[in-house]
Scaffold this motif. Structure first.
Motif, mmCIF file in Angstrom:
data_model
loop_
_atom_site.group_PDB
_atom_site.id
_atom_site.type_symbol
_atom_site.label_atom_id
_atom_site.label_comp_id
_atom_site.label_asym_id
_atom_site.label_seq_id
_atom_site.Cartn_x
_atom_site.Cartn_y
_atom_site.Cartn_z
ATOM 1 N N LEU A 104 9.094 -5.372 -12.219
ATOM 2 C CA LEU A 104 8.128 -6.065 -11.368
ATOM 3 C C LEU A 104 8.253 -5.633 -9.914
ATOM 4 N N LEU A 105 9.477 -5.434 -9.442
ATOM 5 C CA LEU A 105 9.662 -4.992 -8.058
ATOM 6 C C LEU A 105 9.113 -3.585 -7.854
ATOM 7 N N ASN A 106 9.315 -2.712 -8.832
ATOM 8 C CA ASN A 106 8.735 -1.368 -8.745
ATOM 9 C C ASN A 106 7.214 -1.425 -8.745
ATOM 10 N N PHE A 107 6.664 -2.328 -9.552
ATOM 11 C CA PHE A 107 5.207 -2.483 -9.597
ATOM 12 C C PHE A 107 4.676 -2.919 -8.233
ATOM 13 N N ASN A 109 3.097 -3.332 2.965
ATOM 14 C CA ASN A 109 4.507 -3.743 2.948
ATOM 15 C C ASN A 109 4.687 -5.139 3.545
ATOM 16 N N LYS A 110 3.709 -6.027 3.267
ATOM 17 C CA LYS A 110 3.784 -7.401 3.746
ATOM 18 C C LYS A 110 3.734 -8.347 2.559
ATOM 19 N N ARG A 111 4.381 -9.511 2.751
ATOM 20 C CA ARG A 111 4.425 -10.483 1.663
ATOM 21 C C ARG A 111 3.050 -11.065 1.356
ATOM 22 N N ASN A 112 2.272 -11.338 2.403
ATOM 23 C CA ASN A 112 1.009 -12.051 2.224
ATOM 24 C C ASN A 112 -0.175 -11.108 2.046
ATOM 25 N N ASP A 113 0.048 -9.943 1.488
ATOM 26 C CA ASP A 113 -1.030 -8.991 1.249
ATOM 27 C C ASP A 113 -1.889 -9.502 0.091
ATOM 28 N N ALA A 147 -3.282 -7.693 -7.542
ATOM 29 C CA ALA A 147 -2.738 -6.754 -8.523
ATOM 30 C C ALA A 147 -1.650 -7.413 -9.368
ATOM 31 N N PHE A 148 -0.880 -8.293 -8.739
ATOM 32 C CA PHE A 148 0.180 -8.992 -9.468
ATOM 33 C C PHE A 148 -0.407 -9.962 -10.490
ATOM 34 N N THR A 149 -1.435 -10.706 -10.112
ATOM 35 C CA THR A 149 -2.058 -11.640 -11.055
ATOM 36 C C THR A 149 -2.775 -10.901 -12.180
#
Length: 504
Positions: free
Chosen positions: A304-307, A315-319, A325-327
């Motif tokens: 998941l971290l690689n994804f 490179n921001k948390r709130n992107d 893409a994660f959902t």
């Protein structure tokens, strides 16, 4: 003695010698009013007391005494006192002093973690300690002897022991060491406690657990036991994250409120405690049942971290694009949006350590031909193939070599340039900084060869060196070393690489 004569203890003994056990029976009535006579008895008492303390530390491996004639300037520091006998700290004594632990704890760890006297082919035989045995050894530390066991708590401990994964048979339930063991097991299992006081006691246990763990790791590494050292680090990860190693890795990122209130349990019959615990556990499991049903390949934190790293552009948390893409990755699974949001927020706080390059080179004198011993790069792909197809690195016997690892930290943390990275451990009661262990070992012989602790891995490339010596052999031999990069607080982010060596 000169130091003690200037302390408050010395003056208190002079004023009230009988309180400190100084025997004044040898003095006459006239001498009892003589300060000089009393001082002589006190000095004799303190001299005996110092001798007893020194002998106690020697018997418990903390210091050693050598004659002045055996002291060579090359071996010992120049500022040691030149007396008939010189007291020098042992490595175990330095560990006890550094972590502020009792000499009894150090003696206990050394007796249990040292290799057996029986040797095969000149190699020490190490005892393999399971997680339950390491936890038992941890909680037997002298530092937990003052943990309170209140009235009737032995009954609560007996009920708590029924739901803990490691059975506590033949153990006294009114022992503070048993209680500390049960508290840590329930903490890692995320089980509720019967009374609120147990949460206070758990915090007391966790406040001391890190320095005890550090001492255990140092002593185990000092004795050269590879599997025990790795198991101790894994148990430390479990306690910091409040989860066992075989748990679902995504569940570690969900902060579950598993505390129970006193009123929920206080009116229940004590015999129904196990049913109460189980019902509370079912309520916790129901809230995250969908996450438990996910396949293992999608529950891997490194995957998941690689994804996230590959799909990140800012490179921001709130992107928002990264979150979408994660959902989409979980679109075919019925995961609630709030759960995905919590998982995403937690994942972006975890580090991803990239091992850029691993090289090995021989350590030679300054006047030697350096071009003859150029560094050999270890290919990452070469570390995961079978021994039959592996490319062996040529080294010489009885020679000093150095393994250089180039590491960099990839994460979405907002404080990447700070000296210390705050670890993500919501279930641990106090703030903790990230740190990592780089270990070189031989799995076939269960031997730890070299270890170093990295306080923090920075976003830019960091070079870490591990020095070791090749074995003294007459004929050619192939040796399979393993390089481990272990976190001291995260579960599932450890890495290992095989290093094949051909000793000629």
């Amino acid at each position: 003695m000169e130091f003690l004569s200037s302390t408050y203890l010395y003056h208190r003994i002079i004023k009230n010698p009988s309180y400190y056990g100084v025997d004044l029976g040898e003095l006459s009535e006239h001498q009892l009013n003589d300060d000089l006579a009393i001082n002589t008895v006190v000095i004799k008492f303190l001299s005996t007391f110092i001798d007893q303390c020194v002998q106690l530390l020697i018997d418990n491996y903390c210091i050693r005494a050598i004659d002045e004639t055996d002291r060579s300037p090359e071996k010992y520091a120049k500022d040691d006192c030149l007396v008939n006998q010189v007291l020098l700290p042992t490595p175990l004594g330095k560990i006890a002093s550094y972590y502020y632990l009792s000499y009894k704890t150090i003696r206990l760890f050394q007796d249990r973690l040292c290799p057996s006297d029986y040797e095969t082919a000149g190699k020490p035989q190490f005892t393999y300690y399971k997680t339950s045995e390491i936890l038992d050894l941890l909680t037997m530390a002298t530092e937990y002897v003052a943990l309170p066991v209140r009235h009737n708590e032995e009954l609560l401990n007996a009920q708590l022991a029924k739901i803990c994964p490691f059975k506590m048979e033949r153990r006294s339930m009114d022992s503070p060491h048993t209680k500390a063991n049960l508290l840590l097991q329930a903490h890692c299992s995320r089980s509720p406690f019967p009374i609120v006081d147990y949460y206070t006691d758990l915090k007391t246990v966790l406040d001391q657990v890190l320095r005890i763990f550090q001492a255990m790791i140092d002593i185990s590494a000092l004795n050269g036991s590879l599997p025990t050292t790795i198991n101790i680090i894994n148990l430390q990860q479990s306690i910091i994250q409040a989860s066992w190693q075989n748990s679902n890795q995504l569940l570690l990122l969900l902060e579950t409120d598993h505390k129970s209130t006193t009123s929920e349990f206080i009116d229940d019959d004590l015999n129904d405690a196990s049913e109460y615990y189980q019902s509370r556990q079912h309520q916790m499991d129901a809230a995250i049942a969908d996450v438990r049903q996910l396949p293992k390949e999608i529950c891997s934190l490194p995957v998941l971290l690689n994804f996230l790293q590959q799909n990140s552009y800012s490179n921001k948390r709130n992107d928002p694009k990264l979150f979408k893409a994660f959902t989409d990755l979980f679109a075919e699974y019925s995961i609630h949006h709030a759960i995905l949001s919590r998982l995403f927020k937690s994942l972006t706080q975890l580090p991803l350590i990239n091992v850029e390059k691993i090289t090995i080179h021989k350590i030679v004198d300054e006047d030697a031909d350096s071009e003859q011993w150029l560094p050999q790069e270890i290919s990452k792909e070469n570390t995961f193939i079978s021994r039959r197809d592996v490319e062996w690195l040529q080294v010489q016997p009885s020679s000093d070599y150095c393994i250089c690892c180039h590491l960099n930290r990839m994460s979405f943390s907002s404080n990447q340039n700070s000296k210390g990275q705050r670890a993500y451990c919501p279930s641990f009661p106090k703030p903790k900084s990230e740190s990592w262990y780089l270990i070189l070992g031989c799995e076939e012989e269960s031997e730890l060869i070299a270890i170093t602790r990295l306080p923090c891995i920075q976003p830019y490339s960091t070079q870490v060196n591990l020095r070791f010596r090749t074995p003294d052999i007459e004929s050619s031999k192939r040796i399979f070393f393993t390089l481990y990069l272990l976190s001291d607080c995260y579960i599932g982010l450890d890495q290992q690489y095989n290093i094949p060596l051909q000793v000629n």
